[in-house]
Write a protein that holds these residues in place. Structure first.
Motif, PDB file in Angstrom:
ATOM      1  N   ARG A  29       0.831  -1.125   0.023  1.00  0.00           N
ATOM      2  CA  ARG A  29       0.155  -0.056   0.065  1.00  0.00           C
ATOM      3  C   ARG A  29       0.869   1.259   0.039  1.00  0.00           C
ATOM      4  NH1 ARG A  29      -3.689  -1.081   5.092  1.00  0.00           N
ATOM      5  NH2 ARG A  29      -3.979   0.960   4.715  1.00  0.00           N
ATOM      6  N   TRP A  30       2.142   0.970  -0.318  1.00  0.00           N
ATOM      7  CA  TRP A  30       2.956   2.241  -0.354  1.00  0.00           C
ATOM      8  C   TRP A  30       2.618   2.961  -1.686  1.00  0.00           C
ATOM      9  CZ3 TRP A  30       6.905  -1.817   0.389  1.00  0.00           C
ATOM     10  CH2 TRP A  30       7.253  -1.962   1.894  1.00  0.00           C
ATOM     11  N   CYS A  31       2.924   4.327  -1.767  1.00  0.00           N
ATOM     12  CA  CYS A  31       2.539   5.193  -2.752  1.00  0.00           C
ATOM     13  C   CYS A  31       3.353   4.805  -3.927  1.00  0.00           C
ATOM     14  CB  CYS A  31       3.022   6.766  -2.663  1.00  0.00           C
ATOM     15  SG  CYS A  31       2.470   7.380  -1.250  1.00  0.00           S
ATOM     16  N   SER A  32       2.806   5.014  -4.967  1.00  0.00           N
ATOM     17  CA  SER A  32       3.387   4.590  -6.406  1.00  0.00           C
ATOM     18  C   SER A  32       4.736   5.208  -6.707  1.00  0.00           C
ATOM     19  CB  SER A  32       2.285   4.824  -7.593  1.00  0.00           C
ATOM     20  OG  SER A  32       3.106   5.005  -8.741  1.00  0.00           O
ATOM     21  N   GLY A  33       5.811   4.542  -6.808  1.00  0.00           N
ATOM     22  CA  GLY A  33       7.040   5.145  -7.093  1.00  0.00           C
ATOM     23  C   GLY A  33       7.850   5.150  -5.621  1.00  0.00           C
ATOM     24  N   CYS A  34       7.246   4.740  -4.712  1.00  0.00           N
ATOM     25  CA  CYS A  34       8.005   4.985  -3.453  1.00  0.00           C
ATOM     26  C   CYS A  34       9.143   3.975  -3.366  1.00  0.00           C
ATOM     27  CB  CYS A  34       6.897   4.556  -2.121  1.00  0.00           C
ATOM     28  SG  CYS A  34       7.667   4.219  -0.644  1.00  0.00           S
ATOM     29  N   GLY A  35      10.318   4.232  -2.782  1.00  0.00           N
ATOM     30  CA  GLY A  35      11.444   3.567  -3.037  1.00  0.00           C
ATOM     31  C   GLY A  35      11.430   2.412  -2.044  1.00  0.00           C
ATOM     32  N   GLY A  64       5.591   3.471  11.020  1.00  0.00           N
ATOM     33  CA  GLY A  64       6.196   4.430   9.782  1.00  0.00           C
ATOM     34  C   GLY A  64       5.821   3.886   8.504  1.00  0.00           C
ATOM     35  N   CYS A  65       6.117   4.495   7.268  1.00  0.00           N
ATOM     36  CA  CYS A  65       5.774   3.858   6.203  1.00  0.00           C
ATOM     37  C   CYS A  65       6.694   2.497   5.984  1.00  0.00           C
ATOM     38  CB  CYS A  65       6.290   4.715   4.852  1.00  0.00           C
ATOM     39  SG  CYS A  65       5.034   6.103   5.002  1.00  0.00           S
ATOM     40  N   ALA A  66       7.896   2.737   6.396  1.00  0.00           N
ATOM     41  CA  ALA A  66       8.816   1.547   6.143  1.00  0.00           C
ATOM     42  C   ALA A  66       8.316   0.413   6.992  1.00  0.00           C
ATOM     43  CB  ALA A  66      10.193   1.820   6.453  1.00  0.00           C
ATOM     44  N   ASP A 134      15.885   5.380   4.720  1.00  0.00           N
ATOM     45  CA  ASP A 134      16.174   6.908   4.864  1.00  0.00           C
ATOM     46  C   ASP A 134      15.750   7.915   3.799  1.00  0.00           C
ATOM     47  OD1 ASP A 134      17.025   9.388   5.959  1.00  0.00           O
ATOM     48  OD2 ASP A 134      19.264   8.799   6.175  1.00  0.00           O
ATOM     49  N   ASN A 135      14.462   8.259   4.232  1.00  0.00           N
ATOM     50  CA  ASN A 135      13.819   9.140   2.965  1.00  0.00           C
ATOM     51  C   ASN A 135      13.939  10.577   3.651  1.00  0.00           C
ATOM     52  OD1 ASN A 135      11.983   9.251   5.001  1.00  0.00           O
ATOM     53  ND2 ASN A 135      10.361   8.109   3.568  1.00  0.00           N
ATOM     54  N   GLY A 136      14.457  10.958   4.706  1.00  0.00           N
ATOM     55  CA  GLY A 136      14.755  12.268   5.240  1.00  0.00           C
ATOM     56  C   GLY A 136      13.356  13.069   5.758  1.00  0.00           C
ATOM     57  N   LEU A 212      19.199   4.893   1.050  1.00  0.00           N
ATOM     58  CA  LEU A 212      18.804   6.104   0.617  1.00  0.00           C
ATOM     59  C   LEU A 212      17.396   5.771  -0.105  1.00  0.00           C
ATOM     60  CD1 LEU A 212      21.639   8.615  -0.555  1.00  0.00           C
ATOM     61  CD2 LEU A 212      20.476   8.362   1.830  1.00  0.00           C
ATOM     62  N   GLN A 213      16.271   6.319   0.403  1.00  0.00           N
ATOM     63  CA  GLN A 213      15.107   5.790  -0.318  1.00  0.00           C
ATOM     64  C   GLN A 213      14.152   7.034  -0.674  1.00  0.00           C
ATOM     65  OE1 GLN A 213      11.861   5.155   2.682  1.00  0.00           O
ATOM     66  NE2 GLN A 213      10.740   5.438   1.021  1.00  0.00           N
ATOM     67  N   ARG A 214      13.588   7.340  -1.928  1.00  0.00           N
ATOM     68  CA  ARG A 214      12.967   8.258  -2.204  1.00  0.00           C
ATOM     69  C   ARG A 214      11.365   8.103  -1.779  1.00  0.00           C
ATOM     70  NH1 ARG A 214      13.513   6.736  -8.486  1.00  0.00           N
ATOM     71  NH2 ARG A 214      13.422   4.881  -7.578  1.00  0.00           N
ATOM     72  N   CYS A 215      10.908   9.111  -1.347  1.00  0.00           N
ATOM     73  CA  CYS A 215       9.552   9.538  -0.985  1.00  0.00           C
ATOM     74  C   CYS A 215       8.845  10.624  -1.925  1.00  0.00           C
ATOM     75  CB  CYS A 215       9.495   9.976   0.330  1.00  0.00           C
ATOM     76  SG  CYS A 215       7.865  10.378   0.684  1.00  0.00           S
ATOM     77  N   PRO A 216       8.353   9.944  -3.319  1.00  0.00           N
ATOM     78  CA  PRO A 216       7.771  10.796  -4.126  1.00  0.00           C
ATOM     79  C   PRO A 216       6.693  11.685  -3.417  1.00  0.00           C
ATOM     80  CG  PRO A 216       7.499   8.697  -4.768  1.00  0.00           C
ATOM     81  CD  PRO A 216       8.054   8.620  -3.553  1.00  0.00           C
ATOM     82  N   HIS A 217       6.312  11.295  -2.803  1.00  0.00           N
ATOM     83  CA  HIS A 217       4.980  12.059  -2.181  1.00  0.00           C
ATOM     84  C   HIS A 217       5.372  13.413  -1.267  1.00  0.00           C
ATOM     85  CE1 HIS A 217       0.475  11.951  -1.603  1.00  0.00           C
ATOM     86  NE2 HIS A 217       0.853  12.196  -0.415  1.00  0.00           N
ATOM     87  N   PHE A 218       6.235  13.074  -0.410  1.00  0.00           N
ATOM     88  CA  PHE A 218       6.683  14.588   0.396  1.00  0.00           C
ATOM     89  C   PHE A 218       8.133  14.923   0.000  1.00  0.00           C
ATOM     90  CE2 PHE A 218       3.600  12.301   3.373  1.00  0.00           C
ATOM     91  CZ  PHE A 218       2.819  13.173   3.166  1.00  0.00           C
ATOM     92  N   THR A 219       9.171  14.168  -0.443  1.00  0.00           N
ATOM     93  CA  THR A 219      10.496  14.882  -0.379  1.00  0.00           C
ATOM     94  C   THR A 219      10.856  14.501  -1.985  1.00  0.00           C
ATOM     95  OG1 THR A 219      11.385  12.504   0.404  1.00  0.00           O
ATOM     96  CG2 THR A 219      11.237  14.674   1.730  1.00  0.00           C
TER      97      THR A 219
HETATM   98 FE1  SF4 Z   1       6.680   6.050   0.605  1.00  0.00          FE
HETATM   99 FE2  SF4 Z   1       6.689   8.629   1.061  1.00  0.00          FE
HETATM  100 FE3  SF4 Z   1       4.371   7.330   0.433  1.00  0.00          FE
HETATM  101 FE4  SF4 Z   1       5.403   6.800   2.630  1.00  0.00          FE
HETATM  102  S1  SF4 Z   1       4.463   8.882   2.126  1.00  0.00           S
HETATM  103  S2  SF4 Z   1       4.503   5.437   1.121  1.00  0.00           S
HETATM  104  S3  SF4 Z   1       7.521   6.930   2.270  1.00  0.00           S
HETATM  105  S4  SF4 Z   1       6.126   7.903  -0.962  1.00  0.00           S
END
Ligand code: SF4
Length: 324
Positions: A29-35, A64-66, A134-136, A212-219
């Motif tokens: 259920r992570w966002c599309s493109g989430c690392g 958390g997401c992870a 680590d998506n910061g 290092l993990q991309r969070c396309p939603h917030f960073t």
């Molecule tokens: Fe991934 Fe960011 Fe979405 Fe969380 S908010 S699932 S880290 S893209």
């Protein structure tokens, strides 16, 4: 704690081979493109290649997401409390040293509320793979500054930019007594990610992998320059380091020889923010694990320990009233 149904174990046993599907739990259920998705794929590939029995494998996470990771693995899993993944994993490992233990933590989870556990887990050096996604940012709680958010980065809790310099998870880990394995990697180069996690799994103690993990939603913009320009990465090369397929190694124009047994060099390398060093920074197979140190002190079998404990508890029992 959740786990496997007997049906899937029987099916896998009959085939005597664990394919990728064996390890695929519920749909992410992570966002599309989430690392995190890339990390999940690499870990499932590792489990298949190492033929880890699902019933002997456990993923532990905090919040958390992870931390949703264990739900997406068809193994045993424990989705615990914020910052508390490591003590749970240590508890599992100490009671069941035969299990393959993996830990998935976010940067807020590990480096903030879980920081004390992080330091002591390094010191105890129990065999497990600890992955820091680590998506910061705090993603699940909607874009609050985390301990690894870059200075000046605008978040919902720091609208004028983060005031503090971020924690460096690599130098922090390398500064703790008994550190035995530290690696740095990125999730957007699958062969690099896989090779790093596999080296961590093969380490005999506590293996810390910062990803290092991309969070396309917030960073979205945080790692984009590094994704677009591989020259912003520095591949650490050594016969005792990670080995990449030739076609992947060609991506890296920046490479340097780095001996993972050299702690001072590892600390110096870890300070470097750009280009980002990727590969094994430090590894020392000779650091004793807590289990090894503790084993000679074990004087009683688990059954005897249970009997001794029960006899202690019996001292506090309430005697039934005397018959009149
Ligand atoms: Fe991934 Fe960011 Fe979405 Fe969380 S908010 S699932 S880290 S893209």
């Amino acid at each position: 704690m959740f786990g496997l149904d007997s049906h899937c174990l029987i099916a896998d046993r009959e085939e005597d081979y664990y394919d990728l599907e064996t390890y695929q739990g519920s749909l992410s259920r992570w966002c599309s493109g989430c690392g995190d998705n890339a990390i999940l794929s690499a870990v499932q590939r590792l489990c298949r290649d190492e033929q880890l029995s699902p019933e002997k494998t456990v993923f532990v996470s905090g919040i958390g997401c992870a931390a949703r990771f264990p739900h997406y693995m068809k193994t045993y899993g424990f989705h615990g409390l914020h910052g508390r993944a490591l003590p749970v994993a240590q508890g599992v490992k100490i009671r069941r040293p035969d299990l393959h233990v993996f830990v998935n933590m976010g940067d807020g989870d590990c480096c903030s509320i879980g920081a004390a556990h992080w330091i002591h887990a390094i010191r105890y050096n129990m065999k497990m793979v600890a992955m820091l996604h680590d998506n910061g940012i705090y993603g699940l709680t909607k874009m609050q500054a985390s301990p690894t958010t870059p200075e000046g980065y605008k978040t919902r809790t720091t609208p004028r930019g983060a005031l503090l310099r971020p924690i460096n998870p690599l130098t922090t880990t390398l500064g703790v007594t008994n550190v035995s394995f530290v690696a740095n990697t990125v999730e957007w180069i699958p062969d690099l990610l896989y090779a790093t996690i596999r080296a961590a799994y093969q380490h005999r103690g506590f293996a810390f992998v910062r990803i290092l993990q991309r969070c396309p939603h917030f960073t979205k913009d945080l790692f984009e320059p590094f994704v677009r320009d591989p020259n912003k990465l520095l591949l650490l090369q050594h016969p005792d380091g990670i080995q990449l397929p030739a076609e992947t190694a060609r991506i890296f124009k920046n490479t340097t020889a780095h001996d993972p047994s050299d702690l001072d060099a590892a600390r110096e390398m870890a300070e470097q923010l750009e280009p980002v060093p990727v590969g094994i920074l430090y590894q020392d197979e000779s650091v004793p694990t807590y289990d090894e140190l503790r084993r000679p002190l074990r004087r009683h079998s688990p059954d005897v320990v249970r009997q001794l404990l029960e006899s202690e508890f019996d001292k506090f029992g309430i005697a039934p009233p005397k018959a009149r």
